[in-house]
Write a protein that holds these residues in place. Structure first.
Motif, PDB file in Angstrom:
ATOM      1  N   ALA A 174       0.827  -1.206   0.000  1.00  0.00           N
ATOM      2  CA  ALA A 174       0.000   0.000   0.000  1.00  0.00           C
ATOM      3  C   ALA A 174       0.862   1.257   0.000  1.00  0.00           C
ATOM      4  CB  ALA A 174      -0.934  -0.005   1.202  1.00  0.00           C
ATOM      5  N   VAL A 175       1.949   1.271   0.785  1.00  0.00           N
ATOM      6  CA  VAL A 175       2.854   2.426   0.832  1.00  0.00           C
ATOM      7  C   VAL A 175       3.526   2.618  -0.517  1.00  0.00           C
ATOM      8  CG1 VAL A 175       5.010   3.271   1.852  1.00  0.00           C
ATOM      9  CG2 VAL A 175       3.203   2.356   3.315  1.00  0.00           C
ATOM     10  N   ALA A 176       3.949   1.544  -1.155  1.00  0.00           N
ATOM     11  CA  ALA A 176       4.589   1.645  -2.469  1.00  0.00           C
ATOM     12  C   ALA A 176       3.617   2.182  -3.516  1.00  0.00           C
ATOM     13  CB  ALA A 176       5.123   0.278  -2.893  1.00  0.00           C
ATOM     14  N   ALA A 177       2.370   1.734  -3.472  1.00  0.00           N
ATOM     15  CA  ALA A 177       1.376   2.214  -4.433  1.00  0.00           C
ATOM     16  C   ALA A 177       1.081   3.690  -4.212  1.00  0.00           C
ATOM     17  CB  ALA A 177       0.101   1.383  -4.316  1.00  0.00           C
ATOM     18  N   ALA A 178       0.955   4.112  -2.954  1.00  0.00           N
ATOM     19  CA  ALA A 178       0.682   5.520  -2.665  1.00  0.00           C
ATOM     20  C   ALA A 178       1.847   6.402  -3.085  1.00  0.00           C
ATOM     21  CB  ALA A 178       0.390   5.697  -1.171  1.00  0.00           C
ATOM     22  N   GLY A 179       3.075   5.962  -2.836  1.00  0.00           N
ATOM     23  CA  GLY A 179       4.245   6.733  -3.244  1.00  0.00           C
ATOM     24  C   GLY A 179       4.361   6.861  -4.747  1.00  0.00           C
ATOM     25  N   GLY A 180       4.093   5.794  -5.453  1.00  0.00           N
ATOM     26  CA  GLY A 180       4.140   5.848  -6.918  1.00  0.00           C
ATOM     27  C   GLY A 180       3.075   6.767  -7.481  1.00  0.00           C
ATOM     28  N   THR A 181       1.897   6.740  -6.905  1.00  0.00           N
ATOM     29  CA  THR A 181       0.820   7.627  -7.347  1.00  0.00           C
ATOM     30  C   THR A 181       1.193   9.084  -7.094  1.00  0.00           C
ATOM     31  OG1 THR A 181      -0.798   5.914  -6.853  1.00  0.00           O
ATOM     32  CG2 THR A 181      -1.639   8.154  -7.082  1.00  0.00           C
ATOM     33  N   TRP A 182       1.775   9.378  -5.927  1.00  0.00           N
ATOM     34  CA  TRP A 182       2.183  10.747  -5.601  1.00  0.00           C
ATOM     35  C   TRP A 182       3.242  11.248  -6.575  1.00  0.00           C
ATOM     36  CZ3 TRP A 182       6.903  12.495  -3.312  1.00  0.00           C
ATOM     37  CH2 TRP A 182       6.879  13.842  -2.925  1.00  0.00           C
ATOM     38  N   LEU A 183       4.240  10.393  -6.898  1.00  0.00           N
ATOM     39  CA  LEU A 183       5.279  10.798  -7.845  1.00  0.00           C
ATOM     40  C   LEU A 183       4.708  11.041  -9.238  1.00  0.00           C
ATOM     41  CD1 LEU A 183       8.300   8.522  -6.832  1.00  0.00           C
ATOM     42  CD2 LEU A 183       8.106  10.998  -6.571  1.00  0.00           C
ATOM     43  N   LEU A 184       3.811  10.203  -9.694  1.00  0.00           N
ATOM     44  CA  LEU A 184       3.193  10.410 -11.007  1.00  0.00           C
ATOM     45  C   LEU A 184       2.371  11.686 -11.032  1.00  0.00           C
ATOM     46  CD1 LEU A 184       2.112   6.791 -11.957  1.00  0.00           C
ATOM     47  CD2 LEU A 184       3.883   8.177 -13.025  1.00  0.00           C
TER      48      LEU A 184
END
Length: 177
Positions: free
Chosen positions: A158-168
């Motif tokens: 979940a943390v990895a998905a949220a971080g990737g979404t924030w960067l995009l």
């Protein structure tokens, strides 16, 4: 451009829906059944007897059964007394191979055709053993018997998905990385 794409997509979906409806109607045909053919027991071993029952032929209707798919051939179905259904029996030959077979009954008066499935197995249903437990494959994975490890793995994803979404999202706004 978008309007044309939507129009074409909508048209294609409408044509597909009409085609599926026409195909279903063609498959049903005039001899399609409104009720099914109950086969019991559902699972038999070669050499046992099976029975069929249907209410599609009416209270006083008789029918001709066909168990040729399993190798039994034709058998009669007669009305049950006071039940409003038609029943029949046939023997599954000892040479029958395991598998699922279609049993057919055709009502004498209307020509209505109903079908049901018969499963032939080598082990009687009362003796079948169903597997229990887990399989040790040696592959491993995050989902183990420990709920703490499972929760930690789900949290990491979940943390990895949220971080990737924030960067995009930052990249799309032009803020850079």
């Amino acid at each position: 451009m978008r309007r044309t794409a939507r129009l074409l997509t909508g048209t294609a979906l409408a044509v597909a829906a009409v085609g599926l409806a026409a195909e279903a109607h063609a498959l049903a045909g005039p001899a399609a059944a409104t009720g099914g053919l109950e086969v019991y027991p559902v699972s038999v071993v070669p050499g046992e007897w099976a029975a069929v029952r249907t209410a599609a032929c009416g209270a006083d209707g008789s029918a001709a059964g066909d168990a040729g798919a399993v190798g039994s051939g034709a058998f009669p179905l007669a009305p049950e007394a006071g039940e409003g259904a038609t029943t029949g029996r046939f023997e599954v030959p000892p040479s029958a191979q395991p598998g699922t077979y279609e049993i057919v009954a055709t009502c004498a008066g209307s020509g209505l055709r109903v079908t049901g499935d018969l499963v032939v197995t080598l082990t009687p249903a009362r003796e079948q053993v169903h597997p229990r437990g887990s399989v040790k494959t040696g592959v491993g994975g995050a989902l183990g018997p420990d709920p703490v490890q499972t929760a930690a793995g789900v949290t990491a994803l979940a943390v990895a998905a949220a971080g990737g979404t924030w960067l995009l999202h930052r990249r799309a706004r032009g803020d850079g990385i």
